[in-house]
Design an enzyme around this catalytic site. Sequence first.
Site, PDB file in Angstrom:
ATOM      1  N   ASP A  33      33.837 -29.246  39.101  1.00 29.33           N
ATOM      2  CA  ASP A  33      33.340 -28.384  38.023  1.00 29.33           C
ATOM      3  C   ASP A  33      33.467 -29.090  36.669  1.00 29.33           C
ATOM      4  O   ASP A  33      34.318 -29.962  36.491  1.00 29.33           O
ATOM      5  CB  ASP A  33      34.161 -27.090  38.038  1.00 29.33           C
ATOM      6  CG  ASP A  33      33.477 -25.945  37.311  1.00 29.33           C
ATOM      7  OD1 ASP A  33      32.284 -26.081  36.944  1.00 29.33           O
ATOM      8  OD2 ASP A  33      34.143 -24.918  37.083  1.00 29.33           O
ATOM      9  N   ASN A  81      23.707 -21.924  43.101  1.00 28.13           N
ATOM     10  CA  ASN A  81      23.210 -22.853  42.077  1.00 28.13           C
ATOM     11  C   ASN A  81      21.689 -22.794  41.873  1.00 28.13           C
ATOM     12  O   ASN A  81      21.184 -23.291  40.870  1.00 28.13           O
ATOM     13  CB  ASN A  81      23.620 -24.301  42.388  1.00 28.13           C
ATOM     14  CG  ASN A  81      25.097 -24.583  42.108  1.00 28.13           C
ATOM     15  OD1 ASN A  81      25.675 -25.521  42.659  1.00 28.13           O
ATOM     16  ND2 ASN A  81      25.725 -23.777  41.255  1.00 28.13           N
TER      17      ASN A  81
END
Length: 261
Positions: A33, A81
């Site tokens: 991340d 995503n």
Amino acid sequence: MFSFLNKDQVTGEVAEQALDESKIPAHIAIIMDGNGRWAQQRHLPRIAGHKQGMNTVKTVAKAASHLGVKVLTLYAFSTENWKRPTAEVNYLMKLPVDFFSTFVPDLVKNNIRVKVMGYTDQLPASTQQAVHQAIADTAHCTGMVLNFALNYGGRAEIVTAVHGLAQQVKNGELEPDDIDDELISDRLMTADLDELRDPDLLIRTSGELRLSNFMLWQVAYSEFVFTEQHWPDFDQTSLESAIYEYQQRHRRFGGLAPKKS
Ligand code: V07
């Protein structure tokens, strides 16, 4: 239990203390991340962060392999995503192609084998092609497995496994009472990793303290290490710090004695 590594720990002294080479986690999983945040802090477009993030994948894969890690699972693209801006998704879908063209010879040199888990049939054809090529070109490698989670979601993975089991019960091939931990593990996307299917250590970068639908079943007994570093800044020292932290903990599998390794 989890812990948060501070800046000194990731940049300095802890990693310089010797790691116990007999207690290297066999399977490490990482939620990579902070690529977008890394770029925004530098007034760069988010995709510049993803590009730098891919270079970090190369660095960390080699470092893990040299340390004796057996499986490195990386969360590259989640089923959620797709909600990102189209241009960003299109860019991300090109990364496996880039990765393949620049890194496969290095992977082979390091005896690293590529594996992918996720709903890859929903990826663009060119992405699928690159992924299959990377798998084929490293199929003979016998060292570390570099396992990319691509279009992966933990709940969807469990739903798929349950559908399969329910169908077998319906067909009379299976009794409901036969369904146990092991049978469910056998139907997940990590099944072919055999005794290495469950991560020993889960790392998440960039300060978020969530699992975000990653390997929900498999992390039941994993140690969690969180760091504030953004993924593009993560390096060999960061990896060693996380492993050091892992080695300081007593692992208890719900029982009384620490697990013998
Ligand atoms: C992606 C780079 C790492 C940071 C996080 C998101 C962006 C490597 C791959 C990859 C996947 C399969 C494969 C070879 C390489 C990748 C995506 C995004 C979608 F066979 N990095 N990386 N795939 N990022």
